[in-house]
Design a protein around this motif. Structure first.
Motif, short mmCIF file in Angstrom:
data_model
loop_
_atom_site.label_atom_id
_atom_site.label_comp_id
_atom_site.label_asym_id
_atom_site.label_seq_id
_atom_site.Cartn_x
_atom_site.Cartn_y
_atom_site.Cartn_z
N ALA A 1 0.86 -1.19 0.00
CA ALA A 1 0.00 0.00 0.00
C ALA A 1 0.89 1.23 0.00
O ALA A 1 1.94 1.25 0.62
CB ALA A 1 -0.90 0.00 1.23
N VAL B 1 -3.95 5.36 -10.36
CA VAL B 1 -4.49 4.72 -9.16
C VAL B 1 -4.55 5.83 -8.11
O VAL B 1 -3.52 6.27 -7.62
CB VAL B 1 -3.59 3.57 -8.65
CG1 VAL B 1 -4.12 3.02 -7.35
CG2 VAL B 1 -3.45 2.48 -9.70
N PRO B 2 -5.75 6.33 -7.82
CA PRO B 2 -5.86 7.43 -6.86
C PRO B 2 -5.15 7.12 -5.54
O PRO B 2 -5.37 6.07 -4.93
CB PRO B 2 -7.37 7.59 -6.67
CG PRO B 2 -7.93 7.12 -7.98
CD PRO B 2 -7.05 5.95 -8.36
N SER C 1 -4.08 7.33 -1.75
CA SER C 1 -4.52 7.71 -0.40
C SER C 1 -3.50 8.68 0.15
O SER C 1 -2.32 8.61 -0.16
CB SER C 1 -4.60 6.48 0.50
OG SER C 1 -5.61 5.60 0.05
N VAL D 1 -8.79 8.26 2.25
CA VAL D 1 -8.59 6.91 1.73
C VAL D 1 -9.07 6.85 0.27
O VAL D 1 -10.20 7.21 -0.05
CB VAL D 1 -9.36 5.87 2.58
CG1 VAL D 1 -9.20 4.48 2.01
CG2 VAL D 1 -8.88 5.93 4.02
N ARG D 2 -8.15 6.40 -0.58
CA ARG D 2 -8.47 6.20 -2.00
C ARG D 2 -8.05 4.78 -2.38
O ARG D 2 -7.90 3.93 -1.50
CB ARG D 2 -7.77 7.26 -2.84
CG ARG D 2 -8.27 8.67 -2.53
CD ARG D 2 -7.73 9.67 -3.56
NE ARG D 2 -8.19 11.01 -3.28
CZ ARG D 2 -7.46 11.92 -2.65
NH1 ARG D 2 -6.20 11.65 -2.27
NH2 ARG D 2 -7.95 13.12 -2.42
N GLU D 3 -7.81 4.52 -3.63
CA GLU D 3 -7.58 3.15 -4.10
C GLU D 3 -6.19 2.59 -3.80
O GLU D 3 -5.98 1.39 -3.98
CB GLU D 3 -7.85 3.08 -5.59
CG GLU D 3 -9.32 3.33 -5.93
CD GLU D 3 -9.58 3.26 -7.42
OE1 GLU D 3 -8.99 2.40 -8.09
OE2 GLU D 3 -10.37 4.09 -7.89
N SER D 4 -5.23 3.39 -3.36
CA SER D 4 -3.88 2.87 -3.16
C SER D 4 -3.70 2.13 -1.82
O SER D 4 -2.65 1.55 -1.57
CB SER D 4 -2.84 4.00 -3.25
OG SER D 4 -2.95 4.88 -2.16
N THR D 5 -4.72 2.17 -0.97
CA THR D 5 -4.63 1.44 0.30
C THR D 5 -5.83 0.56 0.50
O THR D 5 -6.87 0.76 -0.07
CB THR D 5 -4.53 2.39 1.50
OG1 THR D 5 -5.66 3.27 1.50
CG2 THR D 5 -3.25 3.19 1.47
#
Length: 64
Positions: A2, A17-18, A20, A60-64
């Motif tokens: 992550a 990839v947005p 976080s 929080v976005r898609e990278s975590t």
């Protein structure tokens, strides 16, 4: 794996990839800094230096 960024720059939300990120209350930090500076300029003999802490926000976005 992550990945997490800091400061929540505009690119973080717009990446492939947005990302976080941790967001700081920048307007509140700036306002408080200006108030402390003005207070010290207006009252140099009585001004007390302060340590001010601000609560960051996890975005929080898609990278975590």
């Amino acid at each position: 794996l992550a990945i997490l960024g800091y400061d929540d720059i505009e690119f973080a939300a717009d990446a492939a990839v947005p990302l976080s990120s941790v967001r700081q209350p920048t307007v509140q930090i700036g306002r408080n800094a200006a108030e402390l500076l003005l207070e010290e300029c207006d009252h140099p003999d009585t001004h007390m230096h302060k340590q001010v802490m601000f609560k960051p926000e996890l975005v929080v976005r898609e990278s975590t």
